[in-house]
Scaffold this active site. Structure first.
Site, PDB file in Angstrom:
ATOM      1  CB  SER A 122      -0.874   0.031   1.255  1.00 55.40           C
ATOM      2  OG  SER A 122      -1.619  -1.138   1.363  1.00 55.40           O
ATOM      3  CG  HIS A 143      -2.610  -0.928  -3.778  1.00 58.28           C
ATOM      4  ND1 HIS A 143      -3.241   0.251  -3.461  1.00 58.28           N
ATOM      5  CD2 HIS A 143      -2.542  -1.638  -2.637  1.00 58.28           C
ATOM      6  CE1 HIS A 143      -3.532   0.246  -2.161  1.00 58.28           C
ATOM      7  NE2 HIS A 143      -3.115  -0.881  -1.650  1.00 58.28           N
ATOM      8  CD  GLU A 155      -4.063   3.263  -5.888  1.00 54.72           C
ATOM      9  OE1 GLU A 155      -4.215   4.488  -5.874  1.00 54.72           O
ATOM     10  OE2 GLU A 155      -3.606   2.636  -4.909  1.00 54.72           O
ATOM     11  CG  ASN A 194      -3.938   3.428   1.022  1.00 52.05           C
ATOM     12  OD1 ASN A 194      -4.999   3.444   1.635  1.00 52.05           O
ATOM     13  ND2 ASN A 194      -3.405   2.318   0.566  1.00 52.05           N
TER      14      ASN A 194
HETATM   15  N1  LIG Z   1      -5.820  -4.649   4.460  1.00 54.36           N
HETATM   16  C1  LIG Z   1      -6.136  -3.907   3.415  1.00 54.36           C
HETATM   17  O1  LIG Z   1      -7.240  -3.340   3.313  1.00 54.36           O
HETATM   18  C2  LIG Z   1      -5.125  -3.747   2.289  1.00 54.36           C
HETATM   19  C3  LIG Z   1      -5.572  -3.177   1.080  1.00 54.36           C
HETATM   20  C4  LIG Z   1      -4.657  -3.090   0.017  1.00 54.36           C
HETATM   21  C5  LIG Z   1      -3.355  -3.525   0.182  1.00 54.36           C
HETATM   22  N2  LIG Z   1      -2.945  -4.053   1.387  1.00 54.36           N
HETATM   23  C6  LIG Z   1      -1.551  -4.515   1.485  1.00 54.36           C
HETATM   24  O2  LIG Z   1      -1.557  -5.921   1.303  1.00 54.36           O
HETATM   25  C7  LIG Z   1      -0.483  -6.514   2.056  1.00 54.36           C
HETATM   26  C8  LIG Z   1      -1.063  -7.576   2.955  1.00 54.36           C
HETATM   27  O3  LIG Z   1      -1.997  -6.986   3.838  1.00 54.36           O
HETATM   28  P1  LIG Z   1      -3.117  -7.854   4.577  1.00 54.36           P
HETATM   29  O4  LIG Z   1      -4.118  -6.898   5.061  1.00 54.36           O
HETATM   30  O5  LIG Z   1      -3.505  -9.024   3.717  1.00 54.36           O
HETATM   31  O6  LIG Z   1      -2.256  -8.422   5.828  1.00 54.36           O
HETATM   32  P2  LIG Z   1      -2.568  -9.698   6.752  1.00 54.36           P
HETATM   33  O7  LIG Z   1      -1.875  -9.432   8.037  1.00 54.36           O
HETATM   34  O8  LIG Z   1      -4.017 -10.024   6.744  1.00 54.36           O
HETATM   35  O9  LIG Z   1      -1.838 -10.890   5.967  1.00 54.36           O
HETATM   36  C9  LIG Z   1      -0.449 -11.001   5.793  1.00 54.36           C
HETATM   37  C10 LIG Z   1      -0.131 -12.493   5.627  1.00 54.36           C
HETATM   38  O10 LIG Z   1       1.217 -12.627   5.165  1.00 54.36           O
HETATM   39  C11 LIG Z   1       1.758 -13.788   5.767  1.00 54.36           C
HETATM   40  N3  LIG Z   1       3.219 -13.705   5.663  1.00 54.36           N
HETATM   41  C12 LIG Z   1       4.075 -12.934   6.370  1.00 54.36           C
HETATM   42  N4  LIG Z   1       5.351 -13.134   5.926  1.00 54.36           N
HETATM   43  C13 LIG Z   1       5.271 -14.036   4.913  1.00 54.36           C
HETATM   44  C14 LIG Z   1       6.221 -14.630   4.033  1.00 54.36           C
HETATM   45  N5  LIG Z   1       7.518 -14.315   4.108  1.00 54.36           N
HETATM   46  N6  LIG Z   1       5.778 -15.503   3.103  1.00 54.36           N
HETATM   47  C15 LIG Z   1       4.461 -15.816   3.010  1.00 54.36           C
HETATM   48  N7  LIG Z   1       3.514 -15.275   3.809  1.00 54.36           N
HETATM   49  C16 LIG Z   1       3.910 -14.405   4.739  1.00 54.36           C
HETATM   50  C17 LIG Z   1       1.195 -13.776   7.177  1.00 54.36           C
HETATM   51  O11 LIG Z   1       1.262 -15.070   7.762  1.00 54.36           O
HETATM   52  C18 LIG Z   1      -0.243 -13.287   6.935  1.00 54.36           C
HETATM   53  O12 LIG Z   1      -1.136 -14.361   6.726  1.00 54.36           O
HETATM   54  C19 LIG Z   1       0.213  -5.355   2.774  1.00 54.36           C
HETATM   55  O13 LIG Z   1       1.298  -4.931   1.992  1.00 54.36           O
HETATM   56  C20 LIG Z   1      -0.869  -4.291   2.826  1.00 54.36           C
HETATM   57  O14 LIG Z   1      -0.328  -2.984   2.901  1.00 54.36           O
HETATM   58  C21 LIG Z   1      -3.810  -4.196   2.422  1.00 54.36           C
END
Ligand SMILES: NC(=O)c1ccc[n+]([C@@H]2O[C@H](COP(=O)([O-])OP(=O)(O)OC[C@H]3O[C@@H](n4cnc5c(N)ncnc54)[C@H](O)[C@@H]3O)[C@@H](O)[C@H]2O)c1
Length: 289
Positions: A122, A143, A155, A194
């Protein structure tokens, strides 16, 4: 268009990775998902199947389509199994060190030098992920938005080093294969959405923190007064307070604008493990999923 990309890898199967894996499987692609251990693979799979089941229950998906999508998904704890992937989408926690490590590993294991290595970050500069590899021309930000199966926006964020061809292929993939609506952003923390959304969410948290209004009234104000589908505090719970904090930190680091500085209440709640929906408690309480 012939679908040039058939084998997709998704790294991380939390909130976003599970949604990305689901939409790719529903689009007919073979999807290999990597999580950190077997338990995380199982809960990721459970999240995807739960979402597909909800799709069937609401009539958006037939049982056959759900079963076919599930059959296209496989899980691993070993990134070495990504050797034959044509597109990888990284969706692990918003942590620059962890993400650069994943990109350096993908660079070593993914054999096709034309494969696209995408990040769902993000806010972390795409350039930092590109230079963790020897192929920054194939690295870009793709994104997605939460929930991925519902929200159409993607994005696309090429870095200074991303090739035009990589960006064009990713655009075609998102638009024609996943049926998403693409906008493009320069590689600046927060990209378009964002950079606008986070200061708004942080303002709502500051408003709550200062006793200006209750959480319910802040949210009701924006839902009933501005026709937003959900108020800013409920939306922060949906995004995840840890993710919101990480994005605010990246924005503040990049621009040094006070409006991006995380309010102490947000930091304290993350330290306490109150992460929103995913931990069943944030600004509101939820039934554990
Ligand atoms: N939450 C949102 O609304 C949103 C929206 C757009 C983008 N994002 C981006 O998406 C990404 C993930 O966010 P999220 O909300 O899914 O987080 P989350 O905490 O729900 O999930 C992250 C997952 O990654 C896993 N993980 C960590 N290290 C790892 C590795 N080395 N290999 C494989 N898996 C691994 C964890 O076990 C966890 O299940 C971030 O970069 C976030 O900024 C989030």
């Amino acid at each position: 268009m012939t679908i040039e990309i058939q084998r997709v890898g998704v790294v991380g199967c939390g909130l976003m990775g599970s949604g990305i894996a689901e939409v790719c499987a529903r689009a007919g692609l073979q999807v290999l998902v990597r999580e950190i251990d077997e338990a995380a693979c199982e809960s990721g799979r459970g999240r995807i199947v739960g979402s597909l089941d909800r799709g069937v229950a609401s009539g958006k998906l037939s049982e056959e389509e759900r079963d076919e999508a599930v059959d296209r998904l496989s899980f691993t704890v070993d990134l070495a199994e990504f050797a034959d992937r044509q597109l990888v989408v990284e969706a692990i926690a918003e942590d620059e060190g962890l993400k650069t490590e994943v990109f350096a590993t993908l660079d070593r294991v993914v054999e096709d030098r034309d494969a696209i290595l995408a990040s769902n970050t993000s806010s972390i500069p795409v350039m930092k992920l590109g230079i963790a590899t020897d192929r920054p021309a194939q690295v870009l930000g793709v994104h997605f938005f939460n929930p991925v199966p519902v929200l159409k926006l993607v994005e696309l964020v090429p870095s200074l080093m991303t090739s035009d061809e990589t960006t064009a292929r990713a655009d075609r993939f998102a638009t024609e294969v996943l049926n998403k609506r693409v906008i493009r952003s320069t590689d600046r923390a927060g990209f378009v959405v964002n950079a606008l959304l986070i200061p708004y969410l942080l303002s709502a948290i500051r408003m709550l923190e200062s006793g200006f209004a209750t959480a319910e009234d802040i949210d009701t104000g924006m839902v009933e007064g501005c026709s937003h589908p959900m108020g800013p505090l409920r939306l922060t719970d949906l995004i995840g307070l840890d993710t919101t904090l990480a994005v605010a930190d990246s924005l503040y680091q990049e621009f040094k604008e006070p409006l991006y500085a995380p309010p102490p209440l947000l930091s304290r709640m993350v330290e306490a493990g109150l992460l929103g929906r995913k931990s069943a408690r944030g600004f509101y309480e939820y039934r554990p999923r």
